[in-house]
Design a protein around this motif. Structure first.
Motif, PDB file in Angstrom:
ATOM      1  N   GLU A  41      -1.550   9.837  -8.400  1.00  0.00           N
ATOM      2  CA  GLU A  41      -1.684   8.443  -8.814  1.00  0.00           C
ATOM      3  C   GLU A  41      -1.341   8.233 -10.286  1.00  0.00           C
ATOM      4  O   GLU A  41      -1.228   7.096 -10.740  1.00  0.00           O
ATOM      5  CB  GLU A  41      -3.110   7.960  -8.551  1.00  0.00           C
ATOM      6  N   ASP A  87       0.973  14.534  -2.299  1.00  0.00           N
ATOM      7  CA  ASP A  87      -0.085  15.396  -2.844  1.00  0.00           C
ATOM      8  C   ASP A  87      -1.319  15.377  -1.957  1.00  0.00           C
ATOM      9  O   ASP A  87      -2.061  16.332  -1.887  1.00  0.00           O
ATOM     10  CB  ASP A  87      -0.484  14.896  -4.237  1.00  0.00           C
ATOM     11  N   GLY A 110       0.795  -1.223   0.000  1.00  0.00           N
ATOM     12  CA  GLY A 110       0.000   0.000   0.000  1.00  0.00           C
ATOM     13  C   GLY A 110       0.829   1.275   0.000  1.00  0.00           C
ATOM     14  O   GLY A 110       0.285   2.368  -0.151  1.00  0.00           O
ATOM     15  N   LYS A 120       4.523   1.108  -4.018  1.00  0.00           N
ATOM     16  CA  LYS A 120       5.642   0.478  -4.720  1.00  0.00           C
ATOM     17  C   LYS A 120       5.338   0.248  -6.194  1.00  0.00           C
ATOM     18  O   LYS A 120       6.098   0.664  -7.068  1.00  0.00           O
ATOM     19  CB  LYS A 120       5.901  -0.895  -4.102  1.00  0.00           C
ATOM     20  N   THR A 121       4.227  -0.435  -6.434  1.00  0.00           N
ATOM     21  CA  THR A 121       3.892  -0.797  -7.807  1.00  0.00           C
ATOM     22  C   THR A 121       3.702   0.455  -8.659  1.00  0.00           C
ATOM     23  O   THR A 121       4.194   0.532  -9.783  1.00  0.00           O
ATOM     24  CB  THR A 121       2.603  -1.652  -7.826  1.00  0.00           C
ATOM     25  N   THR A 122       3.000   1.415  -8.099  1.00  0.00           N
ATOM     26  CA  THR A 122       2.762   2.668  -8.814  1.00  0.00           C
ATOM     27  C   THR A 122       4.088   3.368  -9.125  1.00  0.00           C
ATOM     28  O   THR A 122       4.289   3.860 -10.234  1.00  0.00           O
ATOM     29  CB  THR A 122       1.880   3.596  -7.937  1.00  0.00           C
TER      30      THR A 122
HETATM   31  P1  GDP Z   1       2.015  -1.170  -3.208  1.00  0.00           P
HETATM   32  O1  GDP Z   1       1.136  -2.110  -2.448  1.00  0.00           O
HETATM   33  O2  GDP Z   1       3.154  -0.677  -2.360  1.00  0.00           O
HETATM   34  O3  GDP Z   1       2.489  -1.709  -4.510  1.00  0.00           O
HETATM   35  O4  GDP Z   1       1.149   0.135  -3.467  1.00  0.00           O
HETATM   36  P2  GDP Z   1       0.383   0.602  -4.803  1.00  0.00           P
HETATM   37  O5  GDP Z   1       1.356   1.031  -5.827  1.00  0.00           O
HETATM   38  O6  GDP Z   1      -0.597  -0.424  -5.161  1.00  0.00           O
HETATM   39  O7  GDP Z   1      -0.340   1.922  -4.272  1.00  0.00           O
HETATM   40  C1  GDP Z   1      -1.331   1.899  -3.256  1.00  0.00           C
HETATM   41  C2  GDP Z   1      -2.313   3.031  -3.515  1.00  0.00           C
HETATM   42  O8  GDP Z   1      -1.666   4.284  -3.374  1.00  0.00           O
HETATM   43  C3  GDP Z   1      -2.892   3.036  -4.927  1.00  0.00           C
HETATM   44  O9  GDP Z   1      -4.249   3.387  -4.855  1.00  0.00           O
HETATM   45  C4  GDP Z   1      -2.089   4.119  -5.649  1.00  0.00           C
HETATM   46  O10 GDP Z   1      -2.826   4.724  -6.684  1.00  0.00           O
HETATM   47  C5  GDP Z   1      -1.852   5.093  -4.519  1.00  0.00           C
HETATM   48  N1  GDP Z   1      -0.657   5.922  -4.723  1.00  0.00           N
HETATM   49  C6  GDP Z   1       0.608   5.535  -5.001  1.00  0.00           C
HETATM   50  N2  GDP Z   1       1.443   6.595  -5.080  1.00  0.00           N
HETATM   51  C7  GDP Z   1       0.696   7.704  -4.865  1.00  0.00           C
HETATM   52  C8  GDP Z   1       0.970   9.120  -4.811  1.00  0.00           C
HETATM   53  O11 GDP Z   1       2.103   9.601  -4.960  1.00  0.00           O
HETATM   54  N3  GDP Z   1      -0.100   9.931  -4.557  1.00  0.00           N
HETATM   55  C9  GDP Z   1      -1.363   9.440  -4.354  1.00  0.00           C
HETATM   56  N4  GDP Z   1      -2.331  10.314  -4.095  1.00  0.00           N
HETATM   57  N5  GDP Z   1      -1.638   8.126  -4.385  1.00  0.00           N
HETATM   58  C10 GDP Z   1      -0.646   7.270  -4.640  1.00  0.00           C
END
Ligand code: GDP
Length: 299
Positions: free
Chosen positions: A280, A254, A108, A111-113
């Motif tokens: 996002e 943000d 959450g 990372k993936t993003t």
């Molecule tokens: P992971 O579990 O670490 O891979 O996390 P994800 O990449 O799935 O991101 C978790 C949530 O955070 C998703 O809904 C993304 O869209 C959101 N997210 C990631 N980076 C950002 C950011 O810089 N700003 C905002 N507002 N949301 C983000």
């Protein structure tokens, strides 16, 4: 910069408003300094950083009149001084084929993003990129990374759910080497419920990569969610025990940001801050600018 400024609005209006109410027609004495210190702690700068800042403010000015604007300007300058040495973009060494970046962090955190955003940035720079879906445990993580890969137009190496993450990293590396890929970004698991298992898994991934390419992974980046506040500091401590963390990307600056935690992390760990997430969308990864950040934070 506007997004960062808007995002940090909540932190900055709290800090800025707080400073104004503390220092309107008052002296810099132990009472106002204590109030300022509490304000900085409440703004997620962490106890030791808050103390350091208030102590240096007091030097030479103690018991004198001071305006809120002077306090803000002082803090912005001092925070910039803390942040400047750690503002370091990820630098790829073109001799590394591939340059291997391991991305760590709790589920959450973003990372993936962030991998998707980095992939896009490197593609735009004309580099060949490959992604590895190293969180082999969560189907959603694999799917999401595949979506990002398709969007950017870069290959994503996956294995069935439940496969060995190290085996996946090995295969991805094999392919990346065979295809002379410039950058390989490897996602990792972030479930902290079973720390022992996670530790063993990450260690194995690192070992396998290091066996194939000396000095790899070239970067092990922890992704931190700014909205978790002081918890981000704790996450760095936990992951430093799991892997040799070489840098930080902080996301969600943000949103309802608690951006002060970036200052706390910079001051405490001195790890490079490579970039910041400000949304996002695929373009929402900014270079980390200490001056802008400090000014946006203090308001
Ligand atoms: P992971 O579990 O670490 O891979 O996390 P994800 O990449 O799935 O991101 C978790 C949530 O955070 C998703 O809904 C993304 O869209 C959101 N997210 C990631 N980076 C950002 C950011 O810089 N700003 C905002 N507002 N949301 C983000």
């Amino acid at each position: 910069f506007k997004r960062l400024k808007d995002g940090l609005n909540r932190s900055s209006s709290a800090i800025s408003g707080g400073i104004s109410s503390i220092f309107t027609q008052r002296k810099l004495d132990s009472e106002t300094l204590e109030e300022l210190e509490d304000l900085l702690i409440a703004s997620d700068l962490g106890v030791s950083t808050a103390m350091k800042l208030t102590e240096s403010l007091a030097e030479g000015r103690f018991d004198k009149e001071i305006t809120d604007e002077e306090v803000k300007a002082f803090l912005a300058t001092e925070i910039e001084k803390i942040l400047s040495p750690v503002a370091q973009p990820l630098s790829l060494n073109s001799e590394n084929k591939p340059h291997v970046i391991l991305m760590a962090g709790v589920n959450g955190a973003g990372k993936t993003t962030t991998i998707g955003k980095l992939a896009k940035k490197y593609r735009d720079e004309g580099k060949s990129v490959m992604l590895a879906a190293g969180d082999t445990f969560r189907a959603a993580a694999v799917e999401q990374l595949t979506v990002w890969g398709d969007r950017v137009g870069v290959p994503v190496i996956t294995k069935e759910i439940g496969s060995d993450a190290a085996a996946l990293a090995y295969e991805a590396l094999d392919r990346a080497m065979a295809e002379a890929v410039d950058v390989l970004l490897i996602d990792t698991a972030g479930r902290l419920q079973n720390r022992e298992e996670l530790m063993a898994e990450l260690a194995k991934v690192v070992r396998v990569i290091g066996k194939k390419i000396e000095n790899a992974p070239h970067d092990t980046v922890i992704v931190l969610d700014a909205t978790t506040g002081q918890n981000a500091v704790h996450q760095v401590e936990v992951f430093q025990k799991l892997a040799q963390i070489s840098g930080i990307v902080m996301t969600k600056l943000d949103g309802s940001a608690r951006g002060g935690v970036l200052v706390a992390c910079a001051d405490k760990f001195g790890l490079p801050v490579h970039a910041i997430g400000v949304g996002e969308g695929i373009e929402d990864l900014d270079a980390f600018d200490p001056k802008q950040f400090a000014e946006a934070l203090v308001g």
